[in-house]
Design a protein around this motif. Structure first.
Motif, PDB file in Angstrom:
ATOM      1  N   GLY A  16       0.888  -1.455  -0.005  1.00 45.46           N
ATOM      2  CA  GLY A  16       0.179   0.161  -0.069  1.00 45.46           C
ATOM      3  C   GLY A  16       1.120   1.026  -0.383  1.00 45.46           C
ATOM      4  N   PRO A  17       1.852   0.658   1.028  1.00 43.92           N
ATOM      5  CA  PRO A  17       2.772   2.244   0.680  1.00 43.92           C
ATOM      6  C   PRO A  17       3.678   3.223  -0.593  1.00 43.92           C
ATOM      7  CG  PRO A  17       3.127   1.132   3.290  1.00 43.92           C
ATOM      8  CD  PRO A  17       2.198   0.808   2.450  1.00 43.92           C
ATOM      9  N   THR A  23       2.697  11.137  -4.192  1.00 46.64           N
ATOM     10  CA  THR A  23       2.032  12.284  -3.843  1.00 46.64           C
ATOM     11  C   THR A  23       0.848  12.723  -4.866  1.00 46.64           C
ATOM     12  OG1 THR A  23       3.225  14.004  -3.318  1.00 46.64           O
ATOM     13  CG2 THR A  23       2.925  12.227  -1.443  1.00 46.64           C
ATOM     14  N   ALA A  24       2.104  13.092  -5.971  1.00 44.72           N
ATOM     15  CA  ALA A  24       1.220  13.509  -7.346  1.00 44.72           C
ATOM     16  C   ALA A  24       0.302  12.709  -7.698  1.00 44.72           C
ATOM     17  CB  ALA A  24       2.549  14.449  -8.402  1.00 44.72           C
ATOM     18  N   TRP A  25       0.185  10.948  -7.250  1.00 49.12           N
ATOM     19  CA  TRP A  25      -1.078  10.116  -8.032  1.00 49.12           C
ATOM     20  C   TRP A  25      -2.591  10.666  -7.299  1.00 49.12           C
ATOM     21  CZ3 TRP A  25       2.741   5.748  -9.029  1.00 49.12           C
ATOM     22  CH2 TRP A  25       3.514   6.326 -10.305  1.00 49.12           C
ATOM     23  N   ASP A 135      -6.728  17.534   1.892  1.00 53.31           N
ATOM     24  CA  ASP A 135      -5.279  18.481   2.689  1.00 53.31           C
ATOM     25  C   ASP A 135      -4.259  17.997   1.539  1.00 53.31           C
ATOM     26  OD1 ASP A 135      -6.913  19.138   4.760  1.00 53.31           O
ATOM     27  OD2 ASP A 135      -6.499  16.853   6.397  1.00 53.31           O
ATOM     28  N   SER A 136      -4.062  16.518   1.458  1.00 51.86           N
ATOM     29  CA  SER A 136      -2.248  16.373   0.661  1.00 51.86           C
ATOM     30  C   SER A 136      -2.568  17.790  -0.526  1.00 51.86           C
ATOM     31  CB  SER A 136      -2.919  15.424   0.285  1.00 51.86           C
ATOM     32  OG  SER A 136      -3.640  14.831  -1.148  1.00 51.86           O
ATOM     33  N   SER A 368      -5.836  17.026  -8.425  1.00 50.65           N
ATOM     34  CA  SER A 368      -4.645  17.454  -9.228  1.00 50.65           C
ATOM     35  C   SER A 368      -5.246  18.765 -10.122  1.00 50.65           C
ATOM     36  CB  SER A 368      -4.808  16.508 -10.417  1.00 50.65           C
ATOM     37  OG  SER A 368      -3.734  15.292  -9.313  1.00 50.65           O
ATOM     38  N   ARG A 369      -6.281  18.339 -10.802  1.00 51.20           N
ATOM     39  CA  ARG A 369      -6.953  19.886 -11.645  1.00 51.20           C
ATOM     40  C   ARG A 369      -7.135  20.867 -10.561  1.00 51.20           C
ATOM     41  NH1 ARG A 369      -8.208  20.555 -16.709  1.00 51.20           N
ATOM     42  NH2 ARG A 369     -10.167  21.918 -17.128  1.00 51.20           N
TER      43      ARG A 369
END
Length: 381
Positions: A16-17, A23-25, A135-136, A368-369
């Protein structure tokens, strides 16, 4: 279940990690855990035996913890979110209306007879997914507050509705059990609020921190499992017990130290174990025997996204609607409870999870958008 099997399950949870490290995905950690379970479970090598009683009990504990953490993510104390409840509720209702029509339409098209279940799935959102994505990505503003309120309302409503629609023959019993769990959670909230307002909780916290007793963690787990016991005795899913307990704790504010301790137990052990178990339980080979169910999964995923995009008529940008469509708790609960009650047709569990993964992928692209637009004032205007 042996220690070697347990070690394998924990090791598989590391997938999983590893998959979510970029993080961008915006890939949720559970995706890698599910895939690992699928590879080593019924679909793949068949190493993990999900009918093992110890494995099942540990997975049930993980399920309760996952729903508990999902409940704590609902921002019931945030005054800014409360101010956006009106528009959030309107958008959640709009999604619900379209989801009802879409759910029954999909059920009629594929002949499963599970229109009510599909309607709840299409209408659901996941605060445990959407809020961390927000948050991310560093998203903020009035639109994000309205989105948060909408997701919180939809998440809570669908968690309550699922036990009632998944076994309509016992809906009255499920309603009684849900009322019993809700009443116990209400009493729990009142007791916790008294302890907080009286200052007793803070005194216990200082003693526990000084002496290393972990009293708050022990009490939180005891309350969670008491509610799970009430749920099992009244024949409702521990899904509702975990979520209700999380809401009660969120209502008084989860202490930061307890949050970290619960994070360690949930994200480090019980949640990965549950999602690996769930992936191992899914049998994607059934898609080969029932290929139409691949189309069912795609229909559920795209139907959920389409239902949430309807909020464009209420002023919500399309990207925010797509982000609100992210779901995981309700589909997981539908698969878990539906399989236990033997109400799903062969391959339907895998179709439901495929639909959920489609919504997650869509939400990742949407976030992302949105983040790109917030970073670029020219494009935002």
């Amino acid at each position: 279940m042996t220690f070697s099997t347990l070690a394998l399950v924990i090791a598989l949870g590391l997938c999983g990690p590893l998959l979510a490290v970029r993080t961008a995905w915006h890939v949720p950690v559970i995706l890698g855990e599910l895939v690992a379970g699928i590879v080593f479970g019924a679909t793949g090598f068949g190493v993990l035996h999900t009918s093992d009683p110890v494995f099942v009990f540990l997975a049930d504990m993980g399920f309760a913890m996952v729903m508990f953490v999902a409940g704590t993510h609902v921002p019931v104390r945030d005054p800014a979110v409360r101010s956006a409840l009106g528009v959030g509720a309107l958008r959640a209702v709009l999604v619900g209306v379209l989801a009802a029509a879409g759910g029954y339409g999909i059920a009629a098209w594929f002949g499963t007879g599970h229109g009510a279940i599909y309607a709840v799935l299409l209408a659901s959102s996941s605060a445990a997914l959407v809020l961390p994505i927000i948050d991310s990505a560093g998203l903020s503003g009035r639109r994000v507050l309205a989105l948060t309120a909408q997701v919180a309302i939809a998440d809570t409503a669908c968690v309550v509705a699922l036990p009632l629609v998944i076994d309509p023959g016992n809906a009255a019993r499920a309603a009684f059990g849900a009322a019993a769990v809700a009443a116990c959670a209400g009493v729990m909230f009142l007791v916790l609020r008294y302890l907080e307002n009286s200052g007793l909780r803070r005194r216990v916290h200082r003693l526990s921190e000084r002496r290393g007793f972990a009293l708050e963690l022990r009490v939180s787990l005891a309350l969670l499992f008491v509610l799970c016991a009430v749920a099992t005795r009244t024949h409702v899913s521990i899904m509702l017990a975990g979520f209700a307990c999380g809401l009660a704790v969120a209502g008084i504010g989860e202490p930061r130290r307890v949050a970290k301790q619960l994070f360690a137990i949930n994200d480090g052990f019980l949640a990965p174990l549950f999602f690996v178990w769930l992936g191992a339980r899914l049998n994607l080979r059934e898609f080969g025997e029932h290929p139409r169910l691949i189309a069912l999964g795609v229909a559920l995923g795209l139907g959920a996204v389409a239902a949430h995009l309807v909020t464009r008529v209420a002023g919500q940008p399309l990207a925010y609607g797509a982000l609100a469509a992210a779901q995981i708790g309700v589909p997981v609960a539908a698969v878990t409870v539906g399989t236990q009650l033997h109400v799903l047709v062969p391959g339907e569990s895998s179709a439901i999870m495929l639909g959920a993964l489609i919504t997650i992928g869509t939400a990742a692209l949407a976030s992302s958008r949105i983040a790109a637009r917030q970073r670029d004032p020219v494009r935002r205007s």
